[in-house]
Each structure stands twice: as structure tokens, then as C-alpha cells.
Scaffold this motif. Structure first.
Motif, mmCIF file in Angstrom:
data_model
loop_
_atom_site.group_PDB
_atom_site.id
_atom_site.type_symbol
_atom_site.label_atom_id
_atom_site.label_comp_id
_atom_site.label_asym_id
_atom_site.label_seq_id
_atom_site.Cartn_x
_atom_site.Cartn_y
_atom_site.Cartn_z
ATOM 1 N N ASP A 39 -107.153 94.319 -16.506
ATOM 2 C CA ASP A 39 -108.422 95.029 -16.377
ATOM 3 C C ASP A 39 -109.104 94.691 -15.052
ATOM 4 O O ASP A 39 -108.815 93.685 -14.418
ATOM 5 N N ALA A 40 -110.056 95.526 -14.655
ATOM 6 C CA ALA A 40 -110.968 95.260 -13.532
ATOM 7 C C ALA A 40 -110.259 94.946 -12.229
ATOM 8 O O ALA A 40 -110.634 94.041 -11.504
ATOM 9 N N ASN A 41 -109.224 95.724 -11.921
ATOM 10 C CA ASN A 41 -108.570 95.624 -10.625
ATOM 11 C C ASN A 41 -108.122 94.191 -10.298
ATOM 12 O O ASN A 41 -108.552 93.590 -9.314
ATOM 13 N N PRO A 42 -107.262 93.581 -11.120
ATOM 14 C CA PRO A 42 -106.890 92.180 -10.928
ATOM 15 C C PRO A 42 -106.169 91.906 -9.623
ATOM 16 O O PRO A 42 -106.217 90.794 -9.117
ATOM 17 N N ILE A 43 -105.484 92.901 -9.050
ATOM 18 C CA ILE A 43 -104.770 92.668 -7.795
ATOM 19 C C ILE A 43 -105.754 92.299 -6.689
ATOM 20 O O ILE A 43 -105.547 91.349 -5.929
ATOM 21 N N ASP A 44 -106.871 93.026 -6.614
ATOM 22 C CA ASP A 44 -107.862 92.737 -5.582
ATOM 23 C C ASP A 44 -108.544 91.397 -5.838
ATOM 24 O O ASP A 44 -108.832 90.653 -4.901
ATOM 25 N N ILE A 45 -108.833 91.098 -7.100
ATOM 26 C CA ILE A 45 -109.436 89.811 -7.439
ATOM 27 C C ILE A 45 -108.488 88.679 -7.058
ATOM 28 O O ILE A 45 -108.893 87.651 -6.508
ATOM 29 N N HIS A 46 -107.199 88.882 -7.343
ATOM 30 C CA HIS A 46 -106.176 87.903 -6.989
ATOM 31 C C HIS A 46 -106.179 87.669 -5.482
ATOM 32 O O HIS A 46 -106.166 86.527 -4.999
ATOM 33 N N ARG A 47 -106.239 88.756 -4.723
ATOM 34 C CA ARG A 47 -106.224 88.640 -3.266
ATOM 35 C C ARG A 47 -107.500 88.000 -2.737
ATOM 36 O O ARG A 47 -107.471 87.287 -1.731
ATOM 37 N N ALA A 48 -108.620 88.251 -3.404
ATOM 38 C CA ALA A 48 -109.877 87.629 -2.988
ATOM 39 C C ALA A 48 -109.811 86.118 -3.157
ATOM 40 O O ALA A 48 -110.270 85.357 -2.298
ATOM 41 N N THR A 49 -109.231 85.668 -4.268
ATOM 42 C CA THR A 49 -109.046 84.235 -4.469
ATOM 43 C C THR A 49 -108.123 83.667 -3.401
ATOM 44 O O THR A 49 -108.377 82.589 -2.847
ATOM 45 N N ASP A 50 -107.047 84.391 -3.095
ATOM 46 C CA ASP A 50 -106.150 83.964 -2.013
ATOM 47 C C ASP A 50 -106.923 83.803 -0.707
ATOM 48 O O ASP A 50 -106.715 82.840 0.042
ATOM 49 N N ALA A 51 -107.818 84.762 -0.430
ATOM 50 C CA ALA A 51 -108.585 84.733 0.815
ATOM 51 C C ALA A 51 -109.493 83.508 0.871
ATOM 52 O O ALA A 51 -109.625 82.863 1.917
ATOM 53 N N VAL A 52 -110.132 83.182 -0.258
ATOM 54 C CA VAL A 52 -110.981 81.988 -0.308
ATOM 55 C C VAL A 52 -110.177 80.742 0.028
ATOM 56 O O VAL A 52 -110.599 79.903 0.845
ATOM 57 N N LEU A 53 -109.002 80.612 -0.568
ATOM 58 C CA LEU A 53 -108.178 79.422 -0.354
ATOM 59 C C LEU A 53 -107.699 79.320 1.092
ATOM 60 O O LEU A 53 -107.733 78.241 1.698
ATOM 61 N N VAL A 54 -107.261 80.444 1.650
ATOM 62 C CA VAL A 54 -106.808 80.456 3.043
ATOM 63 C C VAL A 54 -107.946 80.063 3.974
ATOM 64 O O VAL A 54 -107.770 79.238 4.888
ATOM 65 N N GLN A 55 -109.121 80.639 3.745
ATOM 66 C CA GLN A 55 -110.257 80.358 4.613
ATOM 67 C C GLN A 55 -110.730 78.915 4.477
ATOM 68 O O GLN A 55 -111.131 78.289 5.469
ATOM 69 N N LEU A 56 -110.698 78.371 3.271
ATOM 70 C CA LEU A 56 -111.075 76.966 3.097
ATOM 71 C C LEU A 56 -110.167 76.058 3.916
ATOM 72 O O LEU A 56 -110.632 75.095 4.544
ATOM 73 N N ASP A 57 -108.875 76.351 3.907
ATOM 74 C CA ASP A 57 -107.924 75.549 4.681
ATOM 75 C C ASP A 57 -108.199 75.668 6.176
ATOM 76 O O ASP A 57 -108.204 74.664 6.909
ATOM 77 N N LEU A 58 -108.418 76.892 6.658
ATOM 78 C CA LEU A 58 -108.666 77.102 8.079
ATOM 79 C C LEU A 58 -109.962 76.427 8.529
ATOM 80 O O LEU A 58 -110.003 75.763 9.580
ATOM 81 N N LEU A 59 -111.007 76.596 7.749
ATOM 82 C CA LEU A 59 -112.293 76.006 8.113
ATOM 83 C C LEU A 59 -112.248 74.486 8.051
ATOM 84 O O LEU A 59 -112.897 73.804 8.856
ATOM 85 N N ALA A 60 -111.502 73.945 7.108
ATOM 86 C CA ALA A 60 -111.362 72.489 7.009
ATOM 87 C C ALA A 60 -110.717 71.919 8.261
ATOM 88 O O ALA A 60 -111.075 70.823 8.725
#
Length: 300
Positions: free
Chosen positions: A156-177
Motif C-alpha cells: 500500500d501507499a507507494n512502498p517503492i518510493d518510501i523505500h527509496r526515500a529511506t535509502d536516500a536518508v541513509l546515503v545522505q547520513l553517510d555522506l554528511l558524516a
């Protein structure tokens, strides 16, 4: 005065920006009644982010600059995070520090790919730009909205995009760290079981903010009635009542916000008390506390 009351011209996803230190936020820190040892640990962890991270390789200590506060709604996690930012800035007198508050719900979209792009832009542009200009603390309220547990996603609720948004958070946290050791994220969650495990694995500290115990309930109730007594002096007598302890005991199981709302409900017990709060009684408080707990149990 910081920029906390100026919400104009802020980038998408940034709800509020404060220049630190800000006394109004310091008052929030003082208002949260919890074990002082835990408060000291929280403050020390945040300070270490700005002292050790810039000097020690992440190969030695893999700090990400992320603190996660978890616990039931109403326990003061957001207030504690805001107050923490003020307290940290006080210890770095010569640094211009800012607090950014993220509004996660403004980033989500039903359109494919838009949430992911909004998240990436927020982290890689808005937050990075602030960190490039000086020490920055970012409040991520309800972080489960941005870092949802991908293993529990349904169709439900477009899980592919939600999945990718979580991926984006993790990638950005690593880069910013890697790029900004003067950046600290303080995240909050009412539902830690809904937060992706890859996010929690990046947290340098996860601290549970529990419901107040009997002593804390007494302090919260005392502070609330004391504040009310500044306008309605007769209320002060309730604090000195031999039955005041019974009221505090009746509040055990409620969060701090619920205790203060309970006092408001006690003031509304009848039209006479609502017209003249000086007539508030211990019995009014006890009845309101019992009712509040009954309602909490029913919701659970």
C-alpha cells in the motif's frame, strides 16, 4: 532573539531555524524532569560530537553524528532535543551555532520519486549549506516518517518510493558524516519499532525517555499548580495539602503533557470552578487524574 519565530523563506522541509544560544530553548531543557544522569549523558554525547569527531578518524570511532530519542508521546522528546541544542551551544561560546527543525511530513508525496528527491535535496543542499557555514544541530522529529522500516512495508501507499526515500536518508547520513563533523542530528520517535534498523545502526546514542516516575510526577504537578497560582493565588494551597501526594501518585502512568492537561480538565470540572479557578480542589485533581488514566488505558 533567534530566528525561531521567523519561518519565512525557509527551504522545503525546514520548519524553523534558531540562532543559538536561545534562552527560550533553555527553559525547555529545564522543564523536562528526568534522571539527571541521563540528561548529563545526553549532553555529553552531543558535546563529544563537536569535539572528538573533527579530530578522530571514523575508522577508529565510527561516529555518524546522530542521536535518537525514543519513548511514548508526551514525554518531552522534542522539547528535550530543542533544549539540548541550547545547552550545547552554551558550552561553545565562540561558535555561531544553529538549530534546524525538519518537518518530515512536508517531504512526503504520493508522486513517484518526489519524496526521494525532496529528502535528497533537503540533506545534500539545505542541511549541508548550514553545516558548511558553522556548527549545526538538526532536529528530525518523528523520524520513522523518513526512515521507515523497509522490512515491514506493505504493497500500500507507494512502498517503492518510501523505500527509496529511506535509502536516500541513509546515503545522505553517510555522506554528511564524512564531510561535516560539525553537524549533529537529534531524531525522535514515538514508535522506534517502525524505524529502519539501518538508521538505528547509525545512531551514536539511542536513549529512551520514559514516563515520569512518582517523584517526577510530583515535580510536574507542583510546577503546574505553582504556575497557575501566579494568576489564581488560592491554588498554591493545594501544593501544601496533606493529600497532594495522593494526586501525584494518581498521575503515575501519565506523561508530562497529560499531567498538565489533567490540571486543565480539573479546572473544567464544573462552570463554577471554570469561572473561578481559585476554587480548584484536591478532589477535582484526583478525579481528573483517574479519568485521564482510564482514557489512556482504553486507548492502549
Amino acid at each position: 532573539m533567534g530566528l525561531g519565530n521567523d519561518v519565512s523563506n525557509l527551504p522545503k522541509g525546514i520548519h524553523r531555524r534558531w540562532d543559538l544560544p536561545e534562552p527560550a530553548l533553555g527553559a525547555l531543557w529545564d522543564s523536562i524532569l528526568m534522571d539527571e544522569c541521563h540528561k548529563t549523558q545526553l549532553l555529553s554525547q552531543a558535546v563529544m560530537n563537536f569535539t572528538v569527531r573533527p579530530k578522530v578518524s571514523r575508522d577508529v570511532i565510527p561516529l555518524h553524528g546522530v542521536i535518537l530519542l525514543v519513548g511514548p508521546p508526551g514525554t518531552g522528546k522534542t522539547s528535550l532535543a530543542r533544549g539540548l541544542a541550547h545547552r550545547v551551544s552554551q558550552l561553545f561560546h565562540n561558535s555561531r551555532m544553529q538549530l534546524l527543525e525538519v518537518e518530515p511530513h512536508s517531504l512526503t508525496s504520493s508522486a513517484m520519486g518526489k519524496t526521494q528527491r525532496a529528502v535528497s535535496d533537503l540533506f545534500s543542499q539545505s542541511i549541508a549549506e548550514s553545516a558548511a557555514n558553522g556548527p549545526t544541530i538538526v532536529l528530525l522529529d518523528e523520524v520513522e516518517t523518513l526512515a521507515v522500516d523497509r522490512s515491514k512495508l506493505s504493497l500500500d501507499a507507494n512502498p517503492i518510493d518510501i523505500h527509496r526515500a529511506t535509502d536516500a536518508v541513509l546515503v545522505q547520513l553517510d555522506l554528511l558524516a564524512e564531510q561535516y563533523p560539525n553537524l549533529l542530528f537529534v531524531a525522535t520517535s514515538n514508535f522506534p519499532e517502525a524505524v529502519d534498523s539501518a538508521f538505528t545502526s547509525r545512531c551514536d546514542l539511542i536513549m529512551e525517555i520514559p514516563l515520569p516516575d512518582q517523584a517526577a510526577c510530583e515535580q510536574i504537578l507542583r510546577a503546574c499548580l505553582g504556575g497557575l497560582a501566579k494568576t489564581y493565588p488560592d491554588v498554591a494551597g493545594l501544593i501544601k495539602s496533606p493529600r497532594f501526594g495522593d494526586c501525584a501518585n494518581a498521575c503515575v502512568g501519565l506523561d508530562g503533557r497529560a499531567i498538565r492537561k489533567m490540571v486543565a480538565n480539573a479546572l473544567a470540572v464544573d462552570p463554577q470552578t471554570a469561572i473561578n479557578p481559585n476554587t480548584l480542589s484536591i478532589d477535582n485533581l484526583l478525579s481528573a487524574a483517574r479519568y485521564a488514566k482510564e482514557q489512556r488505558i482504553q486507548r492502549i
